[in-house]
Enzyme design. Structure first.
Site, mmCIF file in Angstrom:
data_model
loop_
_atom_site.group_PDB
_atom_site.id
_atom_site.type_symbol
_atom_site.label_atom_id
_atom_site.label_comp_id
_atom_site.label_asym_id
_atom_site.label_seq_id
_atom_site.Cartn_x
_atom_site.Cartn_y
_atom_site.Cartn_z
ATOM 1 N N ARG A 142 -52.787 2.662 13.821
ATOM 2 C CA ARG A 142 -51.563 3.264 13.301
ATOM 3 C C ARG A 142 -51.874 4.409 12.352
ATOM 4 O O ARG A 142 -51.230 5.466 12.397
ATOM 5 C CB ARG A 142 -50.704 2.212 12.589
ATOM 6 C CG ARG A 142 -49.361 2.775 12.138
ATOM 7 C CD ARG A 142 -48.552 1.773 11.359
ATOM 8 N NE ARG A 142 -49.123 1.466 10.058
ATOM 9 C CZ ARG A 142 -48.472 0.867 9.075
ATOM 10 N NH1 ARG A 142 -47.227 0.489 9.253
ATOM 11 N NH2 ARG A 142 -49.057 0.616 7.917
ATOM 12 N N TYR A 180 -42.232 8.483 8.409
ATOM 13 C CA TYR A 180 -42.553 7.566 9.490
ATOM 14 C C TYR A 180 -41.844 6.250 9.238
ATOM 15 O O TYR A 180 -41.528 5.892 8.108
ATOM 16 C CB TYR A 180 -44.067 7.374 9.645
ATOM 17 C CG TYR A 180 -44.650 6.125 9.014
ATOM 18 C CD1 TYR A 180 -44.632 4.899 9.688
ATOM 19 C CD2 TYR A 180 -45.248 6.168 7.757
ATOM 20 C CE1 TYR A 180 -45.183 3.759 9.112
ATOM 21 C CE2 TYR A 180 -45.798 5.043 7.183
ATOM 22 C CZ TYR A 180 -45.758 3.832 7.868
ATOM 23 O OH TYR A 180 -46.294 2.711 7.300
ATOM 24 N N PHE A 218 -54.339 2.337 5.898
ATOM 25 C CA PHE A 218 -54.016 3.752 5.748
ATOM 26 C C PHE A 218 -52.968 3.997 4.665
ATOM 27 O O PHE A 218 -53.126 4.877 3.814
ATOM 28 C CB PHE A 218 -53.518 4.288 7.099
ATOM 29 C CG PHE A 218 -52.953 5.675 7.045
ATOM 30 C CD1 PHE A 218 -53.763 6.786 7.232
ATOM 31 C CD2 PHE A 218 -51.593 5.887 6.823
ATOM 32 C CE1 PHE A 218 -53.230 8.075 7.184
ATOM 33 C CE2 PHE A 218 -51.054 7.168 6.772
ATOM 34 C CZ PHE A 218 -51.877 8.264 6.954
ATOM 35 N N ASP A 219 -51.884 3.220 4.677
ATOM 36 C CA ASP A 219 -50.793 3.416 3.721
ATOM 37 C C ASP A 219 -51.266 3.258 2.282
ATOM 38 O O ASP A 219 -50.980 4.101 1.421
ATOM 39 C CB ASP A 219 -49.674 2.406 3.983
ATOM 40 C CG ASP A 219 -49.013 2.593 5.332
ATOM 41 O OD1 ASP A 219 -49.714 2.491 6.353
ATOM 42 O OD2 ASP A 219 -47.795 2.824 5.365
ATOM 43 N N THR A 220 -51.970 2.160 2.021
ATOM 44 C CA THR A 220 -52.448 1.908 0.664
ATOM 45 C C THR A 220 -53.411 2.986 0.208
ATOM 46 O O THR A 220 -53.323 3.484 -0.923
ATOM 47 C CB THR A 220 -53.145 0.532 0.587
ATOM 48 O OG1 THR A 220 -52.252 -0.489 1.021
ATOM 49 C CG2 THR A 220 -53.593 0.232 -0.834
#
Length: 243
Positions: free
Chosen positions: A74, A92, A185-187
């Site tokens: 992702r 997103y 990825f987000d963190t």
């Protein structure tokens, strides 16, 4: 001049959920004029009919594009889609649309008119509403929140909600510094942003659990732990600070 906003939907084997999500997003955009809404499907390695369905949905629709990666991840899909976007604000959300779309204008406005570089949906901030979440997932989410807030002294509580927006300038400066291509990825993006002085707005959201979610809690938690350790002991890279 209107602000352009591109919404990326990362997908992996979502041939059934994808048409429903795109229809909902188009309906939302139609009821919220004043922005130049665009949509992008980021297929990362689907083996079902997702790519075929995506291209069918995009046919003859200049507001919808498709990008395809053979490798899964992702984070990898988001990085590619956001970096190749020409929109002023890049968002997103997960294909199941677990987060109520009524909160999307709050993310966009935080960047467009309130001076924030990144805006994130939160299931843990005061005022958030969470429906149907299992006790196991709730404990894991809150435990992870305590861990990264303790290690990095972050003001935000929920790093992993699949509902985020970023400015074009921040995307260009920060995304090349993010190493993780999967769920961490987000963190990692948020921690790099915070360390480098970028402003983050956390928006409490109404969120409904998707019982069909394929996220593997134990595997994801382990990868998150490794990611936090890498940043805690290896350091956070420097980026160009906002002007």
């Amino acid at each position: 001049m209107s602000v352009s906003v591109e919404i990326v939907i990362p997908v992996l084997n979502e041939e059934q959920a994808l048409p429903v999500a795109i229809a909902s997003l188009r309906e939302f955009a139609g009821s919220h004029p004043g922005r130049e809404w665009r949509f992008k499907i980021a297929d990362n390695g689907s083996t079902d009919r997702t790519q075929e369905v995506a291209r069918g949905l995009a046919a003859g629709r200049p507001d919808l594009s498709v990008t395809y990666l053979t490798q899964r991840g992702r984070g990898r899909a988001l990085k590619k889609a956001w970096l190749e976007s020409g929109a002023d604000i890049r968002c997103y959300m997960d294909v199941d649309l677990s987060t109520d779309l009524k909160h999307l204008p709050q993310l966009v406005d935080a960047i467009a008119s309130q001076g924030y570089d990144i805006a994130i949906g939160s299931r843990l901030a005061k005022g958030a509403e969470v429906v149907g979440r299992s006790l196991k997932r709730e404990i894991a989410s809150r435990g992870y929140s305590v861990l990264f807030r303790t290690a990095f002294f972050t003001p935000f509580r929920d790093a992993q909600c699949g509902f985020k927006a970023i400015s074009a300038q921040a995307a260009t400066a920060l995304l090349p510094l993010v190493n993780d291509n999967h769920w961490f990825f987000d963190t990692e993006l948020l921690l790099i942003s915070l360390k480098n002085g970028y402003k983050i707005k956390e928006v409490p959201v109404h969120w409904e659990d998707d019982p069909g979610s394929r996220v593997k809690i134990i595997q994801t938690a382990w990868e998150d732990m490794k990611g936090l350790a890498r940043l805690r002991f290896g350091g956070i890279p420097k980026a160009q600070k906002p002007e």
